[in-house]
Design a protein around this motif. Structure first.
Motif, short mmCIF file in Angstrom:
data_model
loop_
_atom_site.label_atom_id
_atom_site.label_comp_id
_atom_site.label_asym_id
_atom_site.label_seq_id
_atom_site.Cartn_x
_atom_site.Cartn_y
_atom_site.Cartn_z
N UNK A 69 0.83 -1.20 0.00
CA UNK A 69 0.00 0.00 0.00
C UNK A 69 0.86 1.25 0.00
N UNK A 70 2.02 1.19 0.64
CA UNK A 70 2.93 2.34 0.70
C UNK A 70 3.80 2.44 -0.55
N UNK A 71 3.60 1.54 -1.50
CA UNK A 71 4.33 1.54 -2.77
C UNK A 71 5.82 1.25 -2.58
N UNK A 72 6.11 0.43 -1.56
CA UNK A 72 7.51 0.06 -1.32
C UNK A 72 7.85 -1.32 -1.87
N UNK A 131 -8.63 14.61 -8.40
CA UNK A 131 -9.45 14.04 -9.46
C UNK A 131 -10.53 13.12 -8.88
N UNK A 132 -10.22 12.49 -7.75
CA UNK A 132 -11.19 11.63 -7.08
C UNK A 132 -12.35 12.47 -6.54
N UNK A 133 -12.03 13.63 -5.97
CA UNK A 133 -13.08 14.51 -5.45
C UNK A 133 -13.95 15.02 -6.59
N UNK A 134 -13.32 15.37 -7.72
CA UNK A 134 -14.09 15.82 -8.88
C UNK A 134 -15.04 14.73 -9.35
N UNK A 152 -4.58 -3.85 -9.29
CA UNK A 152 -4.93 -2.46 -9.55
C UNK A 152 -4.13 -1.54 -8.64
N UNK A 153 -3.88 -0.33 -9.13
CA UNK A 153 -3.07 0.59 -8.32
C UNK A 153 -3.79 1.03 -7.06
N UNK A 154 -5.09 0.84 -6.99
CA UNK A 154 -5.83 1.20 -5.77
C UNK A 154 -6.31 -0.04 -5.05
N UNK A 207 -3.37 6.29 -3.61
CA UNK A 207 -3.11 7.10 -4.79
C UNK A 207 -1.99 8.11 -4.53
N UNK A 208 -2.01 8.72 -3.34
CA UNK A 208 -0.97 9.70 -3.01
C UNK A 208 0.41 9.05 -2.99
N UNK A 209 0.47 7.81 -2.48
CA UNK A 209 1.76 7.10 -2.45
C UNK A 209 2.27 6.82 -3.85
N UNK A 210 1.35 6.78 -4.82
CA UNK A 210 1.71 6.52 -6.21
C UNK A 210 1.72 7.80 -7.05
#
Length: 380
Positions: free
Chosen positions: A61-64, A317-320, A371-373, A308-311
């Motif tokens: 999840x932390x993209x490590x 864009x999610x809020x939109x 998936x990235x999420x 998403x922030x970690x990536x």
């Protein structure tokens, strides 16, 4: 009893290094060293292997670590479990025979690792276990009960979007007289969703499941319908959102491209992933409607924004996308309220009623394996 020469932290670090390096042999050597130091199989399963599996999920999840590393590490942990529980029994005390149970995952649930841990712990404690693994269709689960007359079904779910399927499984098993003990992150950190769905019990982990079985679960006598447990389903919002999912995804994608100019430069793969994100969002919204609990939705959004922030994917864009979705749900009062609360939570809005949670054990795991999420499975 745990060994004193090898602390849990030492074993966990050794196993972590082995699975991260892709070495099955080194991983097996670690748990064998634990056995030689006096650790019992159950303690190694739950205090070492499961802990490392949870770390795998957190690191992904932390993209490590990559998806491939996560898959390889999980596969090694699966084989470590096999080595632990299928070793010669010489010198081990024989547990009393306690009865027969079925351990399975909810239909659609592919995170089988937590259920496997439960199954092996119960076997070690003397239960005859029929382990059905991942994604067991409810009709087949019920048919199995007719063949075996289990003392109980232990139903595992990690992803909240499978709660409607879990509800169907719970009521179907109870209809043939078999009690259901629910477990896994999908049912809430406190088991509130298990109770809402009418399960006969809930356990936070494998030790809790064993204790609940040993205490005894009464055989159910009443047959219920879904609306008996969840009367809010009468407003049909859940059903209508599920039926409208494809239309909603297409409409949001169209409007998102006009409001989020960066999308115009997306290639086919990026557009496909954006559509997948929207599908997951709608699936979690539908589940929130099913349970009448906004936190199912806001919790997923908060977790997704962190991933998403970690990536380095722009969260705005999610809020939109949520704002556009809200426009499409003007005829769905509960759904509209949940979407607005979700957008407020992501924007740091005050009064949404569901602040971001800091406990990773309460966050939903991967709704999609590649998936990235999405996040890999971890211990329930």
């Amino acid at each position: 009893m745990s060994g004193t020469r090898l602390p849990a932290a030492v074993l966990r670090d050794g196993l972590w290094q082995a699975v991260l390096g892709g070495s099955e042999y080194d991983a097996v050597d670690v748990v064998r060293a634990g056995l030689d130091a006096g650790w019992e199989e159950e303690a190694l399963l739950l205090d070492v292997v499961a802990a490392v599996q949870e770390r795998i999920g957190a690191e992904w999840a932390a993209d490590r670590i990559t998806v491939a590393q996560e898959h390889a590490a999980t596969a090694i942990n699966e084989r470590v479990i096999t080595v632990l529980v299928h070793r010669p029994a010489a010198g081990r005390p024989v547990p009393p025979h306690r009865g027969r149970v079925t351990v399975t995952c909810v239909d659609g649930e592919w995170h089988a690792f937590p259920a496997r841990l439960v199954a092996e712990v119960l076997r070690l404690r003397g239960w005859q276990v029929d382990y059905l693994g991942a994604q067991t269709p409810t009709p087949h689960l019920v048919a199995h009960q007719h063949h075996t007359d289990s003392d109980a079904v232990l139903l595992s779910g990690s992803v909240p979007t499978h709660l409607p399927a879990a509800h169907a499984a719970i009521t179907a098993c109870q209809a043939v007289g078999v009690p259901v003990l629910a477990g896994g992150r999908a049912f809430g950190a406190d088991g509130r969703f298990a109770r809402a769905l009418g399960a006969d019990g809930w356990a936070p982990d494998a030790r809790g499941a064993a204790a609940a079985l040993e205490a005894g679960l009464p055989r159910p006598t009443a047959v219920r319908q879904a609306v008996d447990d969840l009367p809010h389903l009468a407003d049909q919002e859940y059903t209508l959102v599920v039926r409208s999912r494809s239309h909603l995804v297409k409409q949001v994608l169209t409007d998102l491209e006009s409001r989020f100019p960066a999308m115009r430069g997306y290639d086919a793969a990026q557009r496909e992933r954006t559509a997948e994100d929207l599908v997951h969002i709608l699936d979690f919204l539908a589940t929130a409607l099913y349970m009448d609990d906004a936190e199912v939705f806001t919790g997923f959004l908060e977790w997704t924004s962190e991933v998403l922030a970690a990536r380095r994917v722009p969260v705005h864009s999610l809020v939109t996308g949520l704002d556009i979705l809200a426009e499409q749900l003007h005829d769905f009062p509960r759904g509209l309220r949940f979407v607005r609360e979700g957008a407020a939570a992501l924007s740091g809005g005050v009064g949404c009623g569901h602040p971001a949670r800091d406990d990773p054990r309460q966050r939903p795991p991967n709704p999609h394996p590649d998936h990235h999420a999405a996040a890999p499975d971890a211990q329930s």
